[in-house]
Design an enzyme around this catalytic site. Structure first.
Site, PDB file in Angstrom:
ATOM      1  CD  GLU A   1     -19.741 -10.585  57.875  1.00 56.24           C
ATOM      2  OE1 GLU A   1     -19.239  -9.645  58.527  1.00 56.24           O
ATOM      3  OE2 GLU A   1     -19.545 -11.777  58.138  1.00 56.24           O
TER       4      GLU A   1
ATOM      5  CD  GLU B   1     -14.887 -11.370  58.565  1.00 55.31           C
ATOM      6  OE1 GLU B   1     -15.381 -10.328  58.118  1.00 55.31           O
ATOM      7  OE2 GLU B   1     -14.593 -11.522  59.773  1.00 55.31           O
TER       8      GLU B   1
END
Length: 482
Positions: A381, A180
């Site tokens: 995710e 991320e």
């Protein structure tokens, strides 16, 4: 009507974890202290503290034991195999290999642990997807140079990568340099994503911010990622590298052109900027304009730009939990979310933690991403945080999680039918683990229940949830039986 395309036969069904949220063993076998190890527990309303000096008499630190994957990895991987996993997303804790991050020689005990993990995965023909950096910066580098704010971290990280690529060149094919990475476009990203700790920062959710330093840290990670790709391909040309974006899908709240323009600006900054650098190998025009308008300055060398151009990734991966709405109306009702909130979407429900549930947004996002980049995609995710109840006969009935994941898988299949090259799905999470945002255990995501509460109490015994058995059939049928 033509039948909707099935998932490809070699699709990577699996699940995701992160070392700092599941491993535990925080100070054993030579491991050093990571930035996650000094974060206390918290709740949705009581923010986590960042404590440079660990005080276990005053605070509970959930990462210290987490769910003890360090000692229970064989049991946990066997459960993954029982579900039929094709891929297991995991991370390697930097401080298990280099306790302070800046040593010349690695910690052999740490390397042997991951040798064992990869050996166990191979036993069940499960492909590892390894995140090199997943919020596990060595704390010593925060003290030495305020983490990634200093260019020195690039070389420290590359030394770490060289050891991993050399040691595991025959065990690992798929790598993600940074988890991320785009979180550094927000001030919340200072700590977890860069190890930056400013004077006055006490709580994770309200950090002191210096944008020049934060964007410099992001740039240093872009350079480090590109250099890691180039280094890895030298060691094993078959290595595949991916970006990993926290995709916060945004819609305009209304058709007011002001809302539309604001939404476009938000999407470019939060979702597209980091992908453009890592996939296209360029600093896009809009970010240059943003830096100019906001008086943001940091060092970018010609060599940096060349490395970024040459070291692009092979696939695009991202996290997707929710969507937000953007509006110019300051009085609009707000909701929270993953790294950023937004205006409440009247067409969506939300979780207890105020994250809006938007399965169709995943199809929209997959098409948006594939249209922009045209390279293979993994959803690395996606999941539902909820309170699960262990019954007296050790059952966990989590129909709400099944419903959430089922609807997202349906939208992935529609995206494949649209023509998107989607190659993998590793929902968050394989097993219950520590929540990053709140430090809770009782905000559960896993297919596997872990007997542990927010205070760290419990047997750590594992139990299969209803979603475990459901997902096993999804994998067995390659997505046909939902």
């Amino acid at each position: 009507m033509e039948k909707i395309k099935n998932f490809p036969p070699n699709f990577f069904w699996g699940g995701a974890t992160a070392a700092n949220q599941c491993e535990g063993g925080w100070n054993v076998d030579g491991k050093g202290v990571s930035i996650s190890d000094i974060m206390t527990s918290g709740t949705h309303k009581d923010p986590r503290r960042i404590t440079p000096n660990i005080d276990e008499n005053a605070y509970y630190y959930p990462s210290h034991e987490a769910v003890d994957f360090y000692h229970r990895y064989k049991e946990d991987i066997a459960l993954c195999a029982e579900m039929g996993f094709k891929m297991f997303r995991m991370s390697i804790n930097w401080t298990r290999i280099f306790p302070n991050g800046n040593e010349e020689e690695p910690n052999e005990a740490g390397l042997e642990f991951y040798d064992n993990v990869f050996r166990e995965l191979k036993k069940y023909n499960i492909e590892p997807l390894v995140t090199i950096y997943h919020n596990e910066n060595p704390l010593a580098l925060t003290f030495e140079c305020n983490g990634w704010a200093d260019r020195k971290c690039i070389d420290y990280y590359l030394n770490f990568c060289k050891v991993l690529f050399t040691r595991y060149k025959d065990q690992v094919k798929y790598w993600i340099p940074f988890n991320e990475i785009n979180c550094l476009t927000t001030k919340l990203g200072n700590w977890n994503h860069a190890g930056i700790l400013h004077k006055g920062t006490e709580f994770f959710t309200s950090q002191v911010d210096e944008p020049n330093m934060r964007f410099a840290a992001l740039h240093h990670q872009f350079v480090a990622s590109a250099r890691a790709v180039l280094l890895g391909k030298e060691i094993n040309p078959n290595f595949q590298f991916g970006t990993m974006i926290c995709h916060i899908t945004v819609y305009p709240l209304t058709c007011n052109p002001d809302d539309v323009i604001l939404t476009q600006e938000e999407d470019l900054m939060r979702n597209c900027f980091s992908g453009d650098v890592q996939v296209k190998g360029i600093y896009p025009y809009y970010i240059k304009t943003y830096f100019k308008k906001n008086n943001i300055h940091f060092e970018i060398t010609e060599e940096d730009l060349k490395v970024i151009k040459d070291g692009v990734v092979d696939f695009y991966s991202f996290s997707y939990y929710m969507s937000n709405c953007i509006t110019a109306n300051k009085d609009a009702t707000q909701v929270s979310g993953n790294i950023m909130g937004g205006a409440k979407n009247p067409y969506l429900d939300a979780t207890e933690w105020d994250w809006q549930i938007d399965p169709k947004g995943l199809r929209y996002t997959l098409n948006h991403v594939y249209d922009r980049y045209g390279i293979p995609i993994m959803v690395t995710e996606n999941g539902l945080g909820a309170r699960d109840t262990l019954t007296s006969d050790n059952q966990i009935h989590d129909d709400y999680r099944i419903d959430y994941i089922k609807k997202h898988i349906e939208q992935m299949q529609l995206a494949i039918d649209d023509g998107v090259d989607l190659i993998g799905y590793t929902p968050w999470a394989t097993i219950d683990l520590v929540s990053v945002s709140t430090g809770e255990m009782e905000k559960r995501y896993g297919f596997i229940y872990v007997d542990k509460n927010n205070q760290g109490e419990g047997s750590l015994d594992r139990y299969r949830k209803d979603s475990f058995h459901w997902y096993k059939e999804v994998i067995r049928s390659n997505g046909e039986n939902l």
